[in-house]
Design a protein around this motif. Structure first.
Motif, mmCIF file in Angstrom:
data_model
loop_
_atom_site.group_PDB
_atom_site.id
_atom_site.type_symbol
_atom_site.label_atom_id
_atom_site.label_comp_id
_atom_site.label_asym_id
_atom_site.label_seq_id
_atom_site.Cartn_x
_atom_site.Cartn_y
_atom_site.Cartn_z
ATOM 1 N N HIS A 222 0.876 -1.174 0.000
ATOM 2 C CA HIS A 222 0.000 0.000 0.000
ATOM 3 C C HIS A 222 0.911 1.220 0.000
ATOM 4 O O HIS A 222 1.600 1.488 0.977
ATOM 5 C CB HIS A 222 -0.910 0.008 1.229
ATOM 6 N N TYR A 223 0.905 1.937 -1.119
ATOM 7 C CA TYR A 223 1.727 3.142 -1.255
ATOM 8 C C TYR A 223 0.822 4.359 -1.068
ATOM 9 O O TYR A 223 -0.179 4.506 -1.766
ATOM 10 C CB TYR A 223 2.393 3.204 -2.633
ATOM 11 N N THR A 224 1.183 5.209 -0.123
ATOM 12 C CA THR A 224 0.484 6.473 0.081
ATOM 13 C C THR A 224 1.501 7.576 -0.102
ATOM 14 O O THR A 224 2.544 7.580 0.548
ATOM 15 C CB THR A 224 -0.121 6.561 1.503
ATOM 16 N N SER B 293 -2.343 4.658 -3.369
ATOM 17 C CA SER B 293 -3.287 5.611 -2.787
ATOM 18 C C SER B 293 -2.702 7.012 -2.935
ATOM 19 O O SER B 293 -2.185 7.604 -1.988
ATOM 20 C CB SER B 293 -3.540 5.282 -1.317
ATOM 21 N N SER B 294 -2.784 7.499 -4.161
ATOM 22 C CA SER B 294 -2.218 8.804 -4.473
ATOM 23 C C SER B 294 -2.916 9.384 -5.701
ATOM 24 O O SER B 294 -3.447 8.653 -6.537
ATOM 25 C CB SER B 294 -0.713 8.698 -4.701
ATOM 26 N N ALA C 190 -9.359 9.702 0.434
ATOM 27 C CA ALA C 190 -8.533 8.552 0.051
ATOM 28 C C ALA C 190 -8.393 7.588 1.227
ATOM 29 O O ALA C 190 -8.470 6.369 1.059
ATOM 30 C CB ALA C 190 -7.166 9.013 -0.437
ATOM 31 N N VAL C 191 -8.236 8.136 2.426
ATOM 32 C CA VAL C 191 -8.154 7.304 3.632
ATOM 33 C C VAL C 191 -9.485 6.588 3.857
ATOM 34 O O VAL C 191 -9.515 5.389 4.153
ATOM 35 C CB VAL C 191 -7.756 8.151 4.865
ATOM 36 N N ASP D 124 -7.058 13.926 0.670
ATOM 37 C CA ASP D 124 -6.380 12.929 1.497
ATOM 38 C C ASP D 124 -7.352 12.193 2.414
ATOM 39 O O ASP D 124 -7.283 10.972 2.547
ATOM 40 C CB ASP D 124 -5.276 13.579 2.334
ATOM 41 N N ALA E 168 -9.730 3.756 1.373
ATOM 42 C CA ALA E 168 -8.814 2.659 1.711
ATOM 43 C C ALA E 168 -9.344 1.852 2.897
ATOM 44 O O ALA E 168 -9.316 0.612 2.876
ATOM 45 C CB ALA E 168 -7.417 3.204 2.012
#
Length: 144
Positions: free
Chosen positions: A10-12, A60-61, A93-94, A90, A97
């Motif tokens: 998981h890339y944020t 997640s960007s 997005a959270v 942001d 997720a």
């Protein structure tokens, strides 16, 4: 896969696209927290993911579903990748997720497709005026 393999990454973060080079760059933290994150080319990132036998990458960007991120990873045979089509807040997005992983790990149908679909439905119900529900793109390849 070995015990050290990453099955899910998981890339944020806020990746960068270098139009002159036509290359995407995610930013990764350095070992020394006093130094700023390092931008690495998406092809090197893909190599690292393949080497670790990664099965699913959630980017997640903002704008990570563009061809220089999600589709580049697909070309590099990462089996499943998800990212956002456009700029997302942001906090949204959270929220997405959290919903996605909750559906992935606790629902009766524990598939990436179902978790993505259910999270999109939940985001649409919770935030009807925010297009966050339409931004996530899930790309899956079988046999990769």
């Amino acid at each position: 896969p070995t015990e050290e393999a990453w099955q899910i990454v998981h890339y944020t973060g806020h990746p960068h696209y270098g139009p002159g080079e036509q290359a995407g760059y995610p930013f990764l933290p350095r070992a020394d927290p006093n130094h700023p994150p390092e931008a690495i080319r998406i092809d090197l990132f893909a190599w690292m993911l393949r080497k670790a036998d990664t099965r699913f990458v959630f980017l997640s960007s903002c704008r990570s579903a563009g061809q220089d991120f999600i589709y580049h990873l697909a070309r590099e045979h990462i089996p499943a990748i998800m990212g956002f089509l456009w700029v997302v807040r942001d906090d949204r997005a959270v929220d997405f997720a959290k919903s996605f992983y909750e559906h992935l790990f606790t629902a009766d149908r524990r598939t990436l497709e179902n978790a993505c679909f259910e999270a999109k439905k939940e985001m649409h119900a919770r935030f009807p005026t925010d297009p966050i529900w339409a931004s996530p793109v899930l790309v899956m390849q079988f046999g990769a």
